[in-house]
Design an enzyme around this catalytic site. Structure first.
Site, short mmCIF file in Angstrom:
data_model
loop_
_atom_site.label_atom_id
_atom_site.label_comp_id
_atom_site.label_asym_id
_atom_site.label_seq_id
_atom_site.Cartn_x
_atom_site.Cartn_y
_atom_site.Cartn_z
N LYS A 16 17.51 6.35 29.63
CA LYS A 16 18.17 6.15 28.26
C LYS A 16 19.67 6.04 28.51
O LYS A 16 20.28 5.19 27.73
CB LYS A 16 17.96 7.71 27.76
CG LYS A 16 16.52 8.23 27.61
CD LYS A 16 16.38 9.44 26.65
CE LYS A 16 17.17 10.72 27.12
NZ LYS A 16 16.33 11.18 28.74
N ARG A 91 16.07 16.76 20.71
CA ARG A 91 15.20 17.13 21.63
C ARG A 91 14.32 18.27 21.24
O ARG A 91 13.52 18.85 22.25
CB ARG A 91 16.17 17.47 23.01
CG ARG A 91 16.19 16.75 24.28
CD ARG A 91 17.27 17.27 24.99
NE ARG A 91 17.42 16.88 26.55
CZ ARG A 91 18.10 16.18 27.06
NH1 ARG A 91 19.08 15.52 26.29
NH2 ARG A 91 18.19 16.12 28.47
N ARG A 129 19.74 10.14 42.70
CA ARG A 129 20.85 9.47 41.91
C ARG A 129 22.12 10.35 42.24
O ARG A 129 22.19 11.33 42.69
CB ARG A 129 20.42 10.08 40.39
CG ARG A 129 21.24 9.63 39.29
CD ARG A 129 20.86 9.49 37.89
NE ARG A 129 20.41 10.94 37.31
CZ ARG A 129 19.89 11.03 36.17
NH1 ARG A 129 19.87 10.23 35.42
NH2 ARG A 129 20.02 12.32 35.64
N ARG A 162 24.68 15.29 40.99
CA ARG A 162 25.24 15.95 39.70
C ARG A 162 24.34 17.43 40.03
O ARG A 162 23.32 17.41 40.20
CB ARG A 162 24.44 15.10 38.50
CG ARG A 162 25.08 15.47 37.09
CD ARG A 162 24.64 14.67 36.21
NE ARG A 162 23.66 15.04 35.51
CZ ARG A 162 22.99 14.25 34.27
NH1 ARG A 162 23.21 13.29 34.07
NH2 ARG A 162 21.89 14.93 33.70
N ARG A 173 13.80 20.76 33.95
CA ARG A 173 14.46 19.79 33.02
C ARG A 173 13.08 19.24 32.55
O ARG A 173 12.90 18.85 31.19
CB ARG A 173 15.46 18.97 33.27
CG ARG A 173 16.54 19.58 33.45
CD ARG A 173 17.60 18.59 34.36
NE ARG A 173 17.82 17.33 33.70
CZ ARG A 173 18.44 16.17 34.32
NH1 ARG A 173 18.67 16.22 35.72
NH2 ARG A 173 18.85 15.22 33.48
P1 AMP Z 1 21.21 14.86 29.85
O1 AMP Z 1 22.23 14.42 30.56
O2 AMP Z 1 20.93 14.25 28.47
O3 AMP Z 1 20.03 14.95 30.68
O4 AMP Z 1 21.39 16.32 29.23
C1 AMP Z 1 21.81 17.37 30.49
C2 AMP Z 1 21.66 18.68 30.06
O5 AMP Z 1 22.52 19.02 28.61
C3 AMP Z 1 20.09 19.24 29.41
O6 AMP Z 1 19.31 19.51 30.57
C4 AMP Z 1 20.26 20.16 28.40
O7 AMP Z 1 20.83 21.35 29.17
C5 AMP Z 1 21.56 20.00 27.88
N1 AMP Z 1 21.30 18.98 26.48
C6 AMP Z 1 21.81 17.65 26.39
N2 AMP Z 1 21.13 17.11 25.19
C7 AMP Z 1 20.73 18.31 24.69
C8 AMP Z 1 19.94 18.52 23.35
N3 AMP Z 1 19.73 17.54 22.32
N4 AMP Z 1 19.43 19.60 23.02
C9 AMP Z 1 19.56 20.87 23.80
N5 AMP Z 1 20.25 20.60 25.20
C10 AMP Z 1 20.86 19.47 25.49
#
Ligand code: AMP
Length: 224
Positions: A16, A91, A129, A162, A173
């Protein structure tokens, strides 16, 4: 032409963020990544950052109210005037409902692109990654590898893993995705929002971006 709200939907590691960066340039609209916004808050150590750090580190979702508030403020910024790409939001069905309320009063066209990638590919992709410790740029092992191993192309800083890309956290996740996020797609479809599946496992990012641009042109009623 109505503004565009492009929702990039898909599991962690489905690409994404990569697509959002490419499409931001070609479509000339803002990129909103809730993950990046939350990581910035954690790095700054502010109240929101402190409240979400441990959840993020465990691979769990942060509370809906927290992300909803961030997104509500963000889409009012001037760079969203022509539209925006949502990367990692909504989400949960609760977040999708709030987004629907925010968008209903605006002249905006919403399109969902679901990036489809097999879970085994995801786990291999995320565990390989690497991220620049300074600018946050992400690199892969096979695709999008850095020119010099272990070093960021942009600023020469060394790359690291990360925090939430460790395999046990990735599994958490994916569980959160399966249980809380996957049902959002059914909600979009029920709400009559156009949803397109795009196969994103073994396809070059630029090719995927072109396919998405074609789908958007089609949605806007423009010639392909
Ligand atoms: P991402 O980089 O989008 O994979 O997000 C990393 C982490 O941020 C996720 O594993 C969640 O802990 C938190 N996070 C990001 N976006 C959301 C969302 N829309 N709702 C809840 N938690 C989020």
């Amino acid at each position: 032409m109505a503004r565009l709200c492009l929702i990039l939907f898909g599991s962690p590691g489905s690409g994404k963020g990569t697509q959002a960066k490419l499409l931001k340039e070609s479509l000339g609209i803002a990129h909103i990544s809730t993950g990046d916004m939350l990581r910035e808050r954690v790095a700054s150590g502010d109240e929101i950052g402190r409240s979400v750090a441990s959840l993020m580190q465990a691979g769990e979702l942060v509370p809906d109210e927290t992300v909803n508030r961030l997104v509500e403020e963000r889409i009012e910024q001037p760079d969203c005037a022509n539209g925006f790409i949502l990367d990692g939001y909504p989400r949960t069905v609760q977040q999708a409902k709030l987004l629907a309320e925010l968008l209903v009063l605006r002249p905006i066209r919403t399109v969902v692109i679901h990036l489809v990638v097999d879970y085994n590919v995801i786990i291999a992709r995320i565990s390989g990654r690497r991220q620049c410790q300074a600018c946050g740029a992400l690199y892969g092992v096979t695709s999008n590898a850095p020119k010099n191993p272990g070093v960021c192309d942009k600023d020469g800083t060394s790359l690291g893993i990360r925090d939430d890309d460790r395999e046990e956290v990735v599994r958490e996740r994916l569980k959160a995705y399966e249980q809380q996020t996957a049902p959002v797609l059914a909600y979009f479809k029920k709400s009559g929002i156009p949803c397109w599946n795009v196969e994103a496992a073994d396809v070059a990012p630029q090719v995927i971006a072109q396919e998405i641009e074609g789908l958007i042109r089609k949605e806007r009623g423009e010639a392909a």
